[in-house]
Design a protein around this motif. Structure first.
Motif, PDB file in Angstrom:
ATOM      1  N   ARG A   4      -5.427   9.266   1.355  1.00 38.73           N
ATOM      2  CA  ARG A   4      -5.688   8.344   0.229  1.00 38.73           C
ATOM      3  C   ARG A   4      -5.724   6.898   0.708  1.00 38.73           C
ATOM      4  O   ARG A   4      -6.565   6.107   0.257  1.00 38.73           O
ATOM      5  N   GLN A  11      -8.980   6.439   2.573  1.00 38.33           N
ATOM      6  CA  GLN A  11     -10.112   6.393   1.639  1.00 38.33           C
ATOM      7  C   GLN A  11     -10.148   5.061   0.886  1.00 38.33           C
ATOM      8  O   GLN A  11     -11.223   4.536   0.576  1.00 38.33           O
ATOM      9  N   ALA A  12      -8.960   4.533   0.587  1.00 41.45           N
ATOM     10  CA  ALA A  12      -8.899   3.241  -0.115  1.00 41.45           C
ATOM     11  C   ALA A  12      -9.458   2.133   0.782  1.00 41.45           C
ATOM     12  O   ALA A  12     -10.206   1.255   0.329  1.00 41.45           O
ATOM     13  N   GLU A  23     -13.041  10.357  -6.289  1.00 47.03           N
ATOM     14  CA  GLU A  23     -12.962   9.235  -5.351  1.00 47.03           C
ATOM     15  C   GLU A  23     -12.957   9.631  -3.874  1.00 47.03           C
ATOM     16  O   GLU A  23     -13.244   8.830  -3.004  1.00 47.03           O
ATOM     17  N   VAL A  82      -6.855  -3.061  -1.666  1.00 48.51           N
ATOM     18  CA  VAL A  82      -6.498  -1.700  -1.226  1.00 48.51           C
ATOM     19  C   VAL A  82      -5.593  -1.042  -2.277  1.00 48.51           C
ATOM     20  O   VAL A  82      -5.789   0.117  -2.660  1.00 48.51           O
ATOM     21  N   SER A 117     -13.095   2.430   0.749  1.00 48.05           N
ATOM     22  CA  SER A 117     -13.766   1.986  -0.477  1.00 48.05           C
ATOM     23  C   SER A 117     -13.763   0.452  -0.626  1.00 48.05           C
ATOM     24  O   SER A 117     -14.732  -0.110  -1.120  1.00 48.05           O
ATOM     25  N   ALA A 177      -7.651   0.028  -5.152  1.00 48.45           N
ATOM     26  CA  ALA A 177      -8.444   1.222  -4.811  1.00 48.45           C
ATOM     27  C   ALA A 177      -7.557   2.463  -4.835  1.00 48.45           C
ATOM     28  O   ALA A 177      -7.999   3.538  -5.271  1.00 48.45           O
ATOM     29  N   ILE A 178      -6.315   2.331  -4.397  1.00 49.01           N
ATOM     30  CA  ILE A 178      -5.397   3.482  -4.434  1.00 49.01           C
ATOM     31  C   ILE A 178      -5.130   3.859  -5.891  1.00 49.01           C
ATOM     32  O   ILE A 178      -5.160   5.037  -6.260  1.00 49.01           O
ATOM     33  N   ALA A 196       0.844  -1.211   0.000  1.00 48.23           N
ATOM     34  CA  ALA A 196       0.000   0.000   0.000  1.00 48.23           C
ATOM     35  C   ALA A 196       0.876   1.257   0.000  1.00 48.23           C
ATOM     36  O   ALA A 196       0.574   2.237  -0.694  1.00 48.23           O
ATOM     37  N   LYS A 220      -6.974   3.463  -8.415  1.00 45.04           N
ATOM     38  CA  LYS A 220      -8.154   4.031  -9.086  1.00 45.04           C
ATOM     39  C   LYS A 220      -8.437   5.475  -8.676  1.00 45.04           C
ATOM     40  O   LYS A 220      -9.256   6.139  -9.284  1.00 45.04           O
ATOM     41  N   GLN A 221      -7.807   5.923  -7.603  1.00 46.53           N
ATOM     42  CA  GLN A 221      -8.110   7.279  -7.124  1.00 46.53           C
ATOM     43  C   GLN A 221      -7.632   8.311  -8.130  1.00 46.53           C
ATOM     44  O   GLN A 221      -6.576   8.157  -8.733  1.00 46.53           O
TER      45      GLN A 221
END
Ligand SMILES: NC(=O)c1ccc[n+]([C@@H]2O[C@H](COP(=O)([O-])OP(=O)(O)OC[C@H]3O[C@@H](n4cnc5c(N)ncnc54)[C@H](O)[C@@H]3O)[C@@H](O)[C@H]2O)c1
Ligand SMILES: CC(C)[C@H](C(=O)O)[C@@H](O)C(=O)O
Ligand SMILES: [Mg+2]
Length: 366
Positions: A315, A318-319, A364, A350, A322, A353-354, A22, A356-357
């Motif tokens: 971030r 938020q990941a 996002e 995770v 999400s 998701a990071i 991450a 995709k931000q």
């Protein structure tokens, strides 16, 4: 960013691997990342006969921050406590002067049903347990097992705090509360223990410098009950090393699982040690069952505290949010209707998701 990674033992290794992934995903090529891995705990004992090998301490001293998984092995039960794998971590905290251990307890709304407590009790829980980390029964002398004059074996540990040690953790508590909802609850056992009577006296003295923060006191037994009965009354809870250790594991159930609690251990210098609150979980180690989110959220704490990278920290948070919203769950936070996945897949979710931000964009982060 010079970071030492100490995976440690058991699931410590599994969750740290995901936390490092991450970290790489969020930093990308934006900043130079210098990661060095070193040995601690049971692995230290096994390979070097030392739960905190000198090289590990040395590179930890030189690093900007330390990311740790967990220390402790089943063989510890056969060793004296001060010779076990867990003691390597205690020595590291002490050597680096990391006296202030912040353990935020936040219930993600997606996990309300994962908690064993009623939704109306836990929804919106957001508190910090600030645990003093380098004093108390953990370090006080005398300690050990000896024989008394009758020949009986006697186990001794000493609860010890100096006024200066209490003062500095009290300041940390008031300062943390001042930035939040301005409520500090000091937890002690001042009715029975001299050490804790001094604790209360010093906390009250320090409180005079923080007139905007409301100070309350609870005894540890009553605090344990209050934390479960009505957790939303708490903002910052400051307490000693032993009480903080116990209270934070109990508080884990407010967040759904101990696999959700990160921590930051700080001192007077800018260096911090970041680790999940949980241990090495020998019962699930090596089975891809551990929840890596506490370790991943510890990376967010590291980016914010040690490097001032608030945006990168957000971030990561938020990941996490999400992936939970998408229904991904490790076994400890699983609820029917969700997708049960393992440690590796949760880490991968995770990272996805990071990726995709929209960095700097609006979408996002809502
Ligand atoms: N900071 C640390 O390094 C640390 C903290 C606590 C315990 N320990 C050590 O860990 C070892 C095991 O101790 P313990 O069993 O009392 O505590 P533990 O926190 O390792 O485990 C307690 C329970 O929680 C579960 N659990 C813990 N982390 C989890 C995660 N990320 N995902 C899903 N489930 C999780 C375990 O499976 C177990 O059932 C001991 O050697 C102990 O000394 C180390
Ligand atoms: C493993 C042990 C030494 C440690 C502690 O008691 O501090 C752990 O329980 C924790 O909460 O970090
Ligand atoms: Mg503990």
């Amino acid at each position: 960013m010079k970071i030492v990674v100490l995976p440690g033992d058991g699931i410590g290794k599994e969750v740290t691997a995901e936390a490092v992934r991450a970290l790489h995903a969020v930093i990308g090529s934006e900043l130079p990342l210098e990661l060095t891995e070193a040995v601690i705990g049971g692995e230290g004992l096994e390979r070097f006969g030392d739960a905190l090998p000198p090289d590990t301490l040395d590179i930890s001293r030189k690093a900007d921050a330390i990311l740790l998984g967990g220390t402790g092995v089943p063989e510890d039960e056969r060793r004296a406590p001060s010779e076990g794998a867990g003691y390597g971590l205690l020595k590291l905290r002490k050597a680096l002067g990391l006296y202030a251990n912040f353990r935020p307890v936040v219930l993600y709304p997606e996990l309300v049903d994962a908690s064993t407590l009623k939704p109306e009790i836990v929804t919106g829980v957001d508190l910090i347990i600030l645990r003093e980390l380098t004093g108390d029964l953990y370090f006080g002398q005398p300690r050990g097992v000896s024989r008394d004059e009758t020949g009986a074996r006697v186990g001794i540990n000493t609860m010890r705090y100096t006024d200066a040690e209490i003062e500095r953790i009290a300041h940390a508590g008031f300062q943390a509360a001042a930035k939040r909802r301005k409520k500090l609850c000091s937890v002690d056992k001042a009715n029975v223990l001299e050490t804790m009577a001094l604790w209360r006296e010093v906390v009250i003295e320090v409180s005079k410098q923080y007139p905007d923060v409301e100070l309350t006191h609870l005894y540890i037994d009553a605090a344990s009950m209050a934390l479960i009965r009505n957790p939303k009354q708490f903002d910052v809870v400051v307490t000693g090393n032993v009480f903080g250790d116990i209270l934070s594991d109990a508080a884990a159930m407010l967040a759904g699982s101990i696999g959700m609690l990160p921590s930051a251990s700080l001192g007077d210098h800018n260096k911090g040690l970041y680790e999940p609150v949980h241990g090495t979980a020998p019962d699930i180690a090596g089975k891809d069952l551990a929840n890596p989110l506490a370790a991943i959220l510890s990376v967010a704490m590291m980016l914010r505290q040690s490097f001032g990278r608030d945006q990168h920290a957000s971030r990561i948070e938020q990941a996490v949010r999400s992936v939970l919203r998408e229904g991904y769950r490790t076994a400890d936070i699983y609820q029917p209707g969700c997708r049960k996945i393992g440690t590796r897949a949760m880490g991968e979710a995770v990272v996805e998701a990071i990726r995709k931000q929209k960095v700097g964009g609006e979408a996002e982060f809502a």
